[in-house]
Design a protein around this motif. Sequence first.
Motif, PDB file in Angstrom:
ATOM      1  N   UNK A 170       0.790  -1.238   0.000  1.00 20.21           N
ATOM      2  CA  UNK A 170       0.000   0.000   0.000  1.00 20.21           C
ATOM      3  C   UNK A 170       0.820   1.286   0.000  1.00 20.21           C
ATOM      4  N   UNK A 171       2.111   1.221   0.372  1.00 23.20           N
ATOM      5  CA  UNK A 171       2.879   2.465   0.466  1.00 23.20           C
ATOM      6  C   UNK A 171       3.953   2.579  -0.610  1.00 23.20           C
ATOM      7  N   UNK A 172       3.910   1.693  -1.604  1.00 29.79           N
ATOM      8  CA  UNK A 172       4.899   1.774  -2.682  1.00 29.79           C
ATOM      9  C   UNK A 172       4.808   3.133  -3.373  1.00 29.79           C
ATOM     10  N   UNK A 173       5.944   3.797  -3.512  1.00 28.96           N
ATOM     11  CA  UNK A 173       5.989   5.071  -4.215  1.00 28.96           C
ATOM     12  C   UNK A 173       5.655   6.286  -3.365  1.00 28.96           C
ATOM     13  N   UNK A 174       5.291   6.079  -2.111  1.00 29.77           N
ATOM     14  CA  UNK A 174       4.955   7.220  -1.256  1.00 29.77           C
ATOM     15  C   UNK A 174       6.204   7.801  -0.610  1.00 29.77           C
ATOM     16  N   UNK A 175       6.179   9.112  -0.345  1.00 33.86           N
ATOM     17  CA  UNK A 175       7.296   9.735   0.361  1.00 33.86           C
ATOM     18  C   UNK A 175       7.222   9.342   1.832  1.00 33.86           C
ATOM     19  N   UNK A 176       8.326   9.510   2.590  1.00 29.79           N
ATOM     20  CA  UNK A 176       8.353   9.067   3.995  1.00 29.79           C
ATOM     21  C   UNK A 176       7.216   9.608   4.845  1.00 29.79           C
ATOM     22  N   UNK A 177       6.840  10.894   4.657  1.00 31.45           N
ATOM     23  CA  UNK A 177       5.754  11.456   5.468  1.00 31.45           C
ATOM     24  C   UNK A 177       4.424  10.761   5.159  1.00 31.45           C
ATOM     25  N   UNK A 178       4.136  10.551   3.870  1.00 30.35           N
ATOM     26  CA  UNK A 178       2.893   9.882   3.480  1.00 30.35           C
ATOM     27  C   UNK A 178       2.890   8.439   3.951  1.00 30.35           C
ATOM     28  N   UNK A 179       4.068   7.808   3.920  1.00 29.53           N
ATOM     29  CA  UNK A 179       4.156   6.416   4.383  1.00 29.53           C
ATOM     30  C   UNK A 179       3.818   6.339   5.858  1.00 29.53           C
ATOM     31  N   UNK A 180       4.346   7.263   6.658  1.00 28.32           N
ATOM     32  CA  UNK A 180       4.057   7.244   8.099  1.00 28.32           C
ATOM     33  C   UNK A 180       2.580   7.546   8.363  1.00 28.32           C
ATOM     34  N   UNK A 181       1.977   8.417   7.558  1.00 31.06           N
ATOM     35  CA  UNK A 181       0.544   8.674   7.685  1.00 31.06           C
ATOM     36  C   UNK A 181      -0.242   7.400   7.416  1.00 31.06           C
ATOM     37  N   UNK A 182       0.162   6.657   6.388  1.00 33.38           N
ATOM     38  CA  UNK A 182      -0.519   5.407   6.052  1.00 33.38           C
ATOM     39  C   UNK A 182      -0.358   4.389   7.181  1.00 33.38           C
ATOM     40  N   UNK A 183       0.817   4.349   7.801  1.00 31.37           N
ATOM     41  CA  UNK A 183       1.021   3.432   8.925  1.00 31.37           C
ATOM     42  C   UNK A 183       0.046   3.747  10.058  1.00 31.37           C
ATOM     43  N   UNK A 184      -0.141   5.033  10.321  1.00 29.06           N
ATOM     44  CA  UNK A 184      -1.059   5.419  11.391  1.00 29.06           C
ATOM     45  C   UNK A 184      -2.484   4.993  11.053  1.00 29.06           C
ATOM     46  N   UNK A 185      -2.867   5.140   9.795  1.00 29.76           N
ATOM     47  CA  UNK A 185      -4.202   4.714   9.363  1.00 29.76           C
ATOM     48  C   UNK A 185      -4.377   3.214   9.586  1.00 29.76           C
ATOM     49  N   UNK A 186      -3.355   2.437   9.218  1.00 28.79           N
ATOM     50  CA  UNK A 186      -3.429   0.985   9.366  1.00 28.79           C
ATOM     51  C   UNK A 186      -3.543   0.609  10.838  1.00 28.79           C
ATOM     52  N   UNK A 187      -2.770   1.273  11.684  1.00 35.64           N
ATOM     53  CA  UNK A 187      -2.851   0.982  13.128  1.00 35.64           C
ATOM     54  C   UNK A 187      -4.243   1.290  13.669  1.00 35.64           C
ATOM     55  N   UNK A 188      -4.837   2.393  13.202  1.00 36.65           N
ATOM     56  CA  UNK A 188      -6.174   2.760  13.673  1.00 36.65           C
ATOM     57  C   UNK A 188      -7.213   1.738  13.220  1.00 36.65           C
TER      58      UNK A 188
END
Length: 335
Positions: A170-188
């Motif tokens: 799901x985070x392929x091609x995303x910049x580090x900030x967007x990747x960390x945002x996606x991680x937070x979404x997944x945790x939620x």
Amino acid sequence: MTTTPHDPHDLAIAATGLRKSFGDQTVLDGIDLHVPAGTIFSLLGPNGAGKTTAVGILSTLLSADGGTARIAGHDLATRAQAVRAAIGVTGQFSAVDGLITGEENMLLMADLHHLPRAEGRRVTAELLERFDLTEAAKKPASTYSGGMKRRLDIAMTLVGDPRIIFLDEPTTGLDPRSRHTMWQIIRELVSGGTTVFLTTQYLEEADQLADRIAVLHGGRIVAEGTAEELKRLVPGGHVRLRFSDPAAYERAATALRETQRHDDALTLQIPSDGSQRELRAVLDWLDAAGVEADELSVHTPDLDDVFFALTGNHPVTAQATVPAPATTPAEETAR
């Protein structure tokens, strides 16, 4: 490591002996996958290892050549429609339609899920707010950044209120900030009771997110366990001591066992699994010798070491495995 048997009734995903070939190429060679409910399970593997094929089979997009699977308690072979009604899928490539707005993408998914118009608008508004997309909702999705498109993609997957979600890189091609945002979404999502089946090539991502990790290589699961269990499969952990006084360095080298000397840097390297017991033993030896190191650091293998050992030219013979509970998948987003 001893394998603990899994109760299929406690698993969100239970697959045994899955096989898939394309022509004379065997992609999956009898893999077993057991995913506890309400957890994040990560499938790691190099390009072409079969991660996307595994997701395709478990989400009913591909048929297996052999093996059995139950998703949310439904038999994959005989109750595929029930499985589809219980899962969400976000693939490697965004399913967002760039020609329409973010809101229209969401409403389209609501229609595909046969939600009443009022319900569809309510769910759309809630998800757009949840994923911080309300301000951009009326803009064409083609104007969204990569991270925004990925958030919209997952929001579209959630329209059917899934309890099991397949996230394929799901985070392929995303910049580090967007990747960390996606991680937070997944945790939620998981904190809300959702089960996430995640494939990724980012080892840090699996280390950060996954409750359990399986490594797929050569069509087989070559190791499975928690990140810490997998790291313990790889040798190379050590304690490093650095000295500024050559005399103290020599006394420590004499007092300590199995040390690897680096005379130029005045450092000693002692094999260790990084446990408190072993660290205490090193400190006790130093105290007994009346020696004090200027710097002490503990180095343990990380998932990079595990990955290269398992999928490269340095096979690891140990194997880790642990059990899993159950959850009920949610509706697949019709893509």
